[in-house]
Design a protein around this motif. Sequence first.
Motif, PDB file in Angstrom:
ATOM      1  N   GLY A   1      -5.690   0.710  -6.168  1.00  0.00           N
ATOM      2  CA  GLY A   1      -5.675   2.372  -5.735  1.00  0.00           C
ATOM      3  C   GLY A   1      -6.841   2.682  -5.261  1.00  0.00           C
ATOM      4  O   GLY A   1      -7.108   3.370  -4.799  1.00  0.00           O
ATOM      5  N   GLN A   2      -7.412   1.459  -4.425  1.00  0.00           N
ATOM      6  CA  GLN A   2      -8.607   1.733  -3.077  1.00  0.00           C
ATOM      7  C   GLN A   2      -8.301   1.385  -2.195  1.00  0.00           C
ATOM      8  O   GLN A   2      -7.365   0.528  -1.873  1.00  0.00           O
ATOM      9  CB  GLN A   2      -9.970   0.211  -4.018  1.00  0.00           C
ATOM     10  CG  GLN A   2     -10.366   0.650  -4.389  1.00  0.00           C
ATOM     11  CD  GLN A   2     -10.943   1.498  -5.425  1.00  0.00           C
ATOM     12  OE1 GLN A   2     -11.786   2.388  -4.453  1.00  0.00           O
ATOM     13  NE2 GLN A   2     -10.694   2.576  -6.265  1.00  0.00           N
ATOM     14  N   SER A   3      -8.823   1.867  -1.408  1.00  0.00           N
ATOM     15  CA  SER A   3      -8.233   2.212   0.157  1.00  0.00           C
ATOM     16  C   SER A   3      -8.491   0.399   0.551  1.00  0.00           C
ATOM     17  O   SER A   3      -9.347   0.134   0.613  1.00  0.00           O
ATOM     18  CB  SER A   3      -8.983   2.769   1.358  1.00  0.00           C
ATOM     19  OG  SER A   3      -8.768   2.967   2.497  1.00  0.00           O
TER      20      SER A   3
ATOM     21  N   ILE B   1       1.335  -1.447  -0.421  1.00  0.00           N
ATOM     22  CA  ILE B   1       0.650  -0.001  -0.448  1.00  0.00           C
ATOM     23  C   ILE B   1       0.925   1.119  -0.342  1.00  0.00           C
ATOM     24  O   ILE B   1       1.741   0.982   0.342  1.00  0.00           O
ATOM     25  CB  ILE B   1      -0.692   0.148   0.746  1.00  0.00           C
ATOM     26  CG1 ILE B   1       0.053   0.076   2.479  1.00  0.00           C
ATOM     27  CG2 ILE B   1      -1.759  -1.085   1.305  1.00  0.00           C
ATOM     28  CD1 ILE B   1      -0.534   0.181   3.613  1.00  0.00           C
TER      29      ILE B   1
ATOM     30  N   ASN C   1      -1.089   6.555   1.442  1.00  0.00           N
ATOM     31  CA  ASN C   1      -2.478   7.273   1.608  1.00  0.00           C
ATOM     32  C   ASN C   1      -3.290   5.794   1.978  1.00  0.00           C
ATOM     33  O   ASN C   1      -4.556   5.776   1.830  1.00  0.00           O
ATOM     34  CB  ASN C   1      -2.955   7.909   0.087  1.00  0.00           C
ATOM     35  CG  ASN C   1      -2.210   9.154   0.277  1.00  0.00           C
ATOM     36  OD1 ASN C   1      -2.103   9.988   1.026  1.00  0.00           O
ATOM     37  ND2 ASN C   1      -1.829   9.384  -0.607  1.00  0.00           N
ATOM     38  N   ASN C   2      -2.358   4.276   2.358  1.00  0.00           N
ATOM     39  CA  ASN C   2      -3.432   3.261   2.545  1.00  0.00           C
ATOM     40  C   ASN C   2      -4.666   2.968   0.935  1.00  0.00           C
ATOM     41  O   ASN C   2      -4.781   2.360   1.175  1.00  0.00           O
ATOM     42  CB  ASN C   2      -4.360   3.652   3.671  1.00  0.00           C
ATOM     43  CG  ASN C   2      -4.026   3.803   5.182  1.00  0.00           C
ATOM     44  OD1 ASN C   2      -2.469   3.290   5.625  1.00  0.00           O
ATOM     45  ND2 ASN C   2      -3.916   5.120   5.666  1.00  0.00           N
ATOM     46  N   GLN C   3      -3.895   3.535  -0.061  1.00  0.00           N
ATOM     47  CA  GLN C   3      -4.079   2.909  -1.511  1.00  0.00           C
ATOM     48  C   GLN C   3      -3.656   1.439  -1.180  1.00  0.00           C
ATOM     49  O   GLN C   3      -2.131   1.125  -1.455  1.00  0.00           O
ATOM     50  CB  GLN C   3      -4.438   3.508  -2.445  1.00  0.00           C
ATOM     51  CG  GLN C   3      -5.456   4.605  -2.086  1.00  0.00           C
ATOM     52  CD  GLN C   3      -4.814   5.660  -2.764  1.00  0.00           C
ATOM     53  OE1 GLN C   3      -3.783   6.313  -3.072  1.00  0.00           O
ATOM     54  NE2 GLN C   3      -6.286   6.639  -3.421  1.00  0.00           N
TER      55      GLN C   3
END
Length: 176
Positions: free
Chosen positions: A95-97, A69, A72-74
Amino acid sequence: REYIMLRKDGTTFTGLVHYTPIVKNGEFYGFRGIVTNIDNQKNIEQELRENKEKYRILIENQNDLVVKINTNNQFMYVSPSYCKYFNKKEEELLGQSFYPLVHEDDRESTSQAMQNLFKEPYSCYLEQRVFKDNQWRWLAWVDQAILNNNNEVVEIIGVGRDITEQKEAEIKLVES
């Protein structure tokens, strides 16, 4: 272009040939060539291909969940085992958290544990519940920060595994 070249001693090497036309008074006389031995480069490229294949086989055939990750925790990477565990495709996750997958009550403790990634020893251990197959499951994670040359965290590698049975046994032990 690359060619297999023959040395005077009869051995061969891979040569990269660069041609330059020879022109005098507007008239073409031929080519001048420079040959660069690229055997070392070719060997390194082959080793990289072999190592990449070994790495791919290792990652694709393990049961542990592996993620990378950003700060930004993505998700930047999710292993095939992670995708299989959550029954999601890689494209759905990248690209998602990861936070929406975490139980609401565990988000704060997850954030607090992950703060340890930004100071020595740049690692943390955490346990959290995630929603999978219409039930809450427990995952244990060992996370390690990846630092740049200025010792700033640029990425985080996480390796996790399902510890639901262990947590349920702990609860039963406490209850008894």
